[in-house]
Design a protein around this motif. Structure first.
Motif, mmCIF file in Angstrom:
data_model
loop_
_atom_site.group_PDB
_atom_site.id
_atom_site.type_symbol
_atom_site.label_atom_id
_atom_site.label_comp_id
_atom_site.label_asym_id
_atom_site.label_seq_id
_atom_site.Cartn_x
_atom_site.Cartn_y
_atom_site.Cartn_z
ATOM 1 N N ILE A 1 -4.839 13.200 -1.023
ATOM 2 C CA ILE A 1 -3.535 12.692 -1.466
ATOM 3 C C ILE A 1 -3.382 11.228 -1.074
ATOM 4 N N ASN A 2 -3.765 10.928 0.183
ATOM 5 C CA ASN A 2 -3.640 9.547 0.656
ATOM 6 C C ASN A 2 -4.436 8.583 -0.200
ATOM 7 N N SER A 3 -5.684 8.949 -0.483
ATOM 8 C CA SER A 3 -6.491 7.979 -1.232
ATOM 9 C C SER A 3 -6.047 7.901 -2.689
ATOM 10 N N ALA B 1 0.822 -1.212 0.000
ATOM 11 C CA ALA B 1 0.000 0.000 0.000
ATOM 12 C C ALA B 1 0.850 1.253 0.000
ATOM 13 N N SER B 2 2.101 1.159 0.424
ATOM 14 C CA SER B 2 2.890 2.385 0.489
ATOM 15 C C SER B 2 3.939 2.454 -0.628
ATOM 16 N N TYR C 1 -10.279 4.615 2.983
ATOM 17 C CA TYR C 1 -11.067 5.838 3.070
ATOM 18 C C TYR C 1 -10.309 6.933 3.804
ATOM 19 N N SER C 2 -9.026 6.710 3.932
ATOM 20 C CA SER C 2 -8.121 7.679 4.545
ATOM 21 C C SER C 2 -8.723 8.368 5.759
ATOM 22 N N GLU D 1 -4.835 4.468 -4.499
ATOM 23 C CA GLU D 1 -5.397 4.012 -5.764
ATOM 24 C C GLU D 1 -4.296 3.589 -6.730
ATOM 25 N N HIS D 2 -3.150 4.272 -6.636
ATOM 26 C CA HIS D 2 -2.074 3.971 -7.565
ATOM 27 C C HIS D 2 -0.946 3.152 -6.958
ATOM 28 N N SER D 3 -1.190 2.657 -5.733
ATOM 29 C CA SER D 3 -0.185 1.774 -5.141
ATOM 30 C C SER D 3 -0.370 0.380 -5.737
ATOM 31 N N TYR D 4 0.559 -0.527 -5.413
ATOM 32 C CA TYR D 4 0.454 -1.893 -5.940
ATOM 33 C C TYR D 4 -0.868 -2.525 -5.554
#
Lengths: 75, 696
Positions: free
Chosen positions: B560-562, B529-530, B612-613, B566-569
């Motif tokens: 920004i977090n969400s 996720a990071s 949902y950050s 969305e674009h993390s692995y």
């Protein structure tokens, strides 16, 4: 001589013979041997399993297993 | 110089063997593996005197050295393996004074192995009440050993036992019984073929090969002088051995044991009449079950909330005190919530083990097995499947372990395969949040809709376990003789010390074993996720800032977090399965939660929290966030149809790696866990699909 599953509740009997090929070794090792005193303590609903007192051991076994044990009532 | 001694503790079940183990070792014990009910090798250390330390191994209870279950084979494997580091210098056989004859059967077998063996006759406190007296010196000489009369309940006789153990070299190692007498011809041949072997050990190895063909062992094959016998013939010799041993014991006891029959107790009679009554017996069992569930869920909620809050604030504390960076993030978003996810199960697991050990210690569990056998047999299960099915409501791992005392392999396998359908505690947080979200307030006949839904989910779990057991029993082609022997022990007041130690040991092992996996997974999740490929992930901050210049700080950070997620692995993974799960009413975010749940279900809520950050882990805020999620058409994402579909998916899907691992271990093959994973997931998918399509 009657098969054990026909023994009445509360009556005392002696094991007369067992069907060696059908009875699990474990049951024999737990003392279910010819000459041993046996009584039917309780029956579960629908008469199965059976709760027995074999010598000083209290065991429950299924009806189908009990059919292979033959007992004689003690007067 | 201090010496050390290996001691093995053996005995029939229900002889107070474990009580003796606890009395001798206290908390200086460790269980070698996952928790079960009375399984696996337990080891403990105690001092025999100032210079001698004893390493005590508590072997599973057994009636004989002829193993018929995996538990019992542990016993025989240790006693036959001289090169094992645990091979005992001396053995203690524990016997129940009220059933000496049957207990001595095991004793004579053990004694014949040629290892020094002390006999500990337990429950000596019962002798007076039951009118039992024993001629100890005569019995000692007949059995060729020393005897300690002990009472684990009153803590008596242990000093004598320790003294006998210290002087174990003075014990006779002569057999009690001449094995050749059983079948002269057969054993003569055996002696000729293997002249250097001890005959009884040889005999055990031969017969164990028959009973345990599946377990790898160096088989004794035909040789020029000796031909192996058929299974039936060997069984005949085993039966002859049993008869002869009992004759020997009967003759010995005739001279040494005296029982005054008048003073028999009727506690068993009175309690049995109520507890296994054909109507009240079931009512009582139902009440007992309800009490257990109630306490597992109600009483645990207070400590669980406390644990939840503590870990959440710990996470916050780390974030605020440590400098920003990868390490801080790993700690506060990966490891601490991961640990919290393990610790939160302690109250439920501890309560479950508390109740199960009380039910076992008092002797009630055997009565339940007796009552339930007939009903469960219709579904291809066994009366003994009750224990795994109850334990499964806390966690499938100890439940699968608890199947070990089911002798019938087919019934045991079916129990293992269907146990994960029971509603384990990891499903509870998922259900809780979804029910609160999609099931309306209100009540029917005084019962709230939400409560009824939860009850329905529990029932459907049990129901599916029974249905699949029935299907498996009809389809699995496994030949195994069905038999069922349950000892109905005396009713006893449970010993507080035993229960305390059981709860402590089992909870501890559960936490360490299952904990390792949960922790590892939360770290993997954090990594996935990071991190992410491409600019969308690495430059997320810039992209969002340029596109949403007007937003305030907090909303911006959330966005920004969400966006990053969305674009993390893991986000990419979620998106890639979206086409498969959208017919079920789920979007890619739920997809992420589903993927991570395949490691462990309870990760669902935490994953959604991350997705949902939401800063805090409080249920209300996650719930509000979830409620405000909309689909592309503007309708809420979580509605009755998708919510129920999701709950049913969780009810049936095999989403627990730890369970798969334990099933692999218990069935000794990857075949069964794979079948479990595929068929349960397929079932979950189909039912969730139908539910959504019908309700939506």
């Amino acid at each position: 001589m009657i098969p054990l599953d026909q023994l009445e509740k509360g009556k005392l009997a002696t094991i007369e013979s067992i069907d060696n090929n059908q009875l699990p070794l474990k049951l024999i090792e737990m003392g279910c041997l010819p000459g041993t005193n046996i009584s039917l303590v309780h029956k579960a609903p629908f008469n199965d399993p059976l709760y027995l007192k074999i010598d000083e051991s209290h065991l429950a076994i299924r009806r189908e297993t009990a059919k292979h044990i033959f007992v004689r009532l003690i007067k | 110089m201090s010496k050390s001694l290996n001691i093995a503790l053996l005995g029939n079940p229900n002889t107070g063997k474990t009580s003796l183990f606890n009395q001798l070792t206290g908390l200086n014990q460790k269980v070698g593996n996952y928790p079960g009910i009375t399984v696996e090798k337990k080891e403990g250390i105690f001092r025999l005197n100032r210079t001698t330390k004893a390493y005590l191994t508590d072997l599973p209870g057994t009636y004989s050295l002829n193993a018929t279950s995996m538990d019992e084979s542990v016993v025989i494997e240790l006693l036959l393996n001289k090169s094992s580091k645990d091979f005992p210098d001396v053995i203690i056989v524990v016997a129940d004074v009220e059933n000496l004859k049957r207990n001595l059967f095991l004793y004579t077998q053990v004694k014949d192995l040629g290892i020094p063996t002390v006999l500990a006759i337990n429950m000596s406190d019962q002798m007076k009440r039951k009118g039992i007296s024993i001629d100890i010196p005569l019995l000692e000489s007949k059995l060729k050993t020393r005897i300690a009369l002990v009472s684990t309940r009153e803590n008596k006789g242990l000093d004598l036992l320790k003294e006998l153990l210290i002087n174990y070299r003075q014990l006779s190692i002569l057999p009690t019984f001449k094995i050749d007498d059983i079948d002269q011809n057969y054993f003569d041949d055996l002696k000729k073929a293997f002249p250097n072997q001890q005959l009884y050990k040889l005999w055990l190895v031969i017969t164990q090969d028959v009973n345990f063909a599946k377990i790898e062992r160096n088989k004794i094959t035909d040789s020029a002088d000796f031909s192996t016998l058929s299974e039936t013939h060997l069984k005949k010799i085993q039966q002859k051995e049993t008869v002869k041993r009992y004759q020997l014991i009967n003759n010995i006891l005739k001279e040494t044991l005296f029982i005054d029959r008048e003073s028999a107790s009727d506690l068993r009679f009175v309690l049995d009449r109520i507890l296994i009554h054909k109507f009240w017996g079931y009512v009582i069992f139902f009440v007992v079950l309800m009490t257990i569930f109630q306490s597992i869920f109600d009483w645990s909620s207070i400590p669980q909330d406390f644990i939840d809050n503590t870990f959440a604030s710990l996470s916050e504390l780390v974030k605020s005190k440590l400098p920003d960076g990868v390490f801080t993030s790993l700690l506060s978003d990966g490891i601490i919530p991961g640990l919290g996810g393990i610790v939160i199960f302690i109250p439920q697991i501890a309560f479950l083990f508390l109740f199960i050990s009380i039910l076992e210690e008092t002797g009630y569990m055997s009565r339940v097995v007796f009552l339930m056998d007939r009903g469960l047999r219709r579904f291809g299960l066994n009366g003994k499947s009750v224990i795994p099915l109850i334990s499964g409501t806390a966690c499938a791992i100890p439940a699968v372990m608890a199947t070990r005392n089911i002798e019938n392999w087919k019934e045991r396998l079916i129990t293992i395969l269907v146990t994960p359908f029971t509603t384990c505690s990891a499903r509870l947080p998922v259900y809780a949040i979804l029910i609160a979200l999609v099931i309306p307030q209100g009540s029917f006949l005084g019962l709230s809709y939400q409560g009824l839904m939860l009850m329905f989910l529990y029932l459907i779990g049990f129901g599916m376990a029974l249905i699949s057991a029935w299907i498996l029993s009809k389809t699995l082609k496994i030949k195994s003789k069905s038999y069922f022997i349950v000892e109905m022990p005396n009713y006893k007041l449970p010993l507080l010390k035993n229960i305390g130690i059981t709860v402590w040991e089992k909870t501890k092992t559960f936490i360490t074993e299952a904990g390792k996996i949960i922790l590892a997974i939360s770290i993997i999740l954090w990594v996935l996720a990071s991190n992410g490929p491409g600019e969308n992930f690495s430059k997320a901050e810039q992209i969002i800032k340029t596109n949403n210049a007007e937003l305030d700080q907090e909303t911006l950070a959330n966005k920004i977090n969400s966006f990053k997620l969305e674009h993390s692995y893991i986000g990419i993974l979620g998106k890639s399965i979206e086409p498969i799960i959208s017919p079920l009413g789920y979007d890619w975010k739920i997809g992420i939660a589903l993927i991570s749940s395949f490691a462990a279900r309870e990760v669902f809520v935490g994953t959604l929290a991350t997705i949902y950050s939401v800063e805090s882990n409080a249920e209300e805020t996650i719930k509000n966030q979830m409620a405000s999620e909309v689909k592309s058409d503007g309708k809420p994402l979580f509605n009755l149809a998708s919510g129920i579909s999701l709950m049913l998916f969780y009810a049936f899907a095999m989403q627990c790696m730890s369970t798969l691992a334990i099933v692999k271990k218990e069935t000794n093959s990857w075949k069964w866990p794979l079948i479990q994973l595929l068929s349960m997931s397929l079932l979950a998918y189909t039912i969730a699909l139908l539910t959504y399509q019908i309700l939506a």
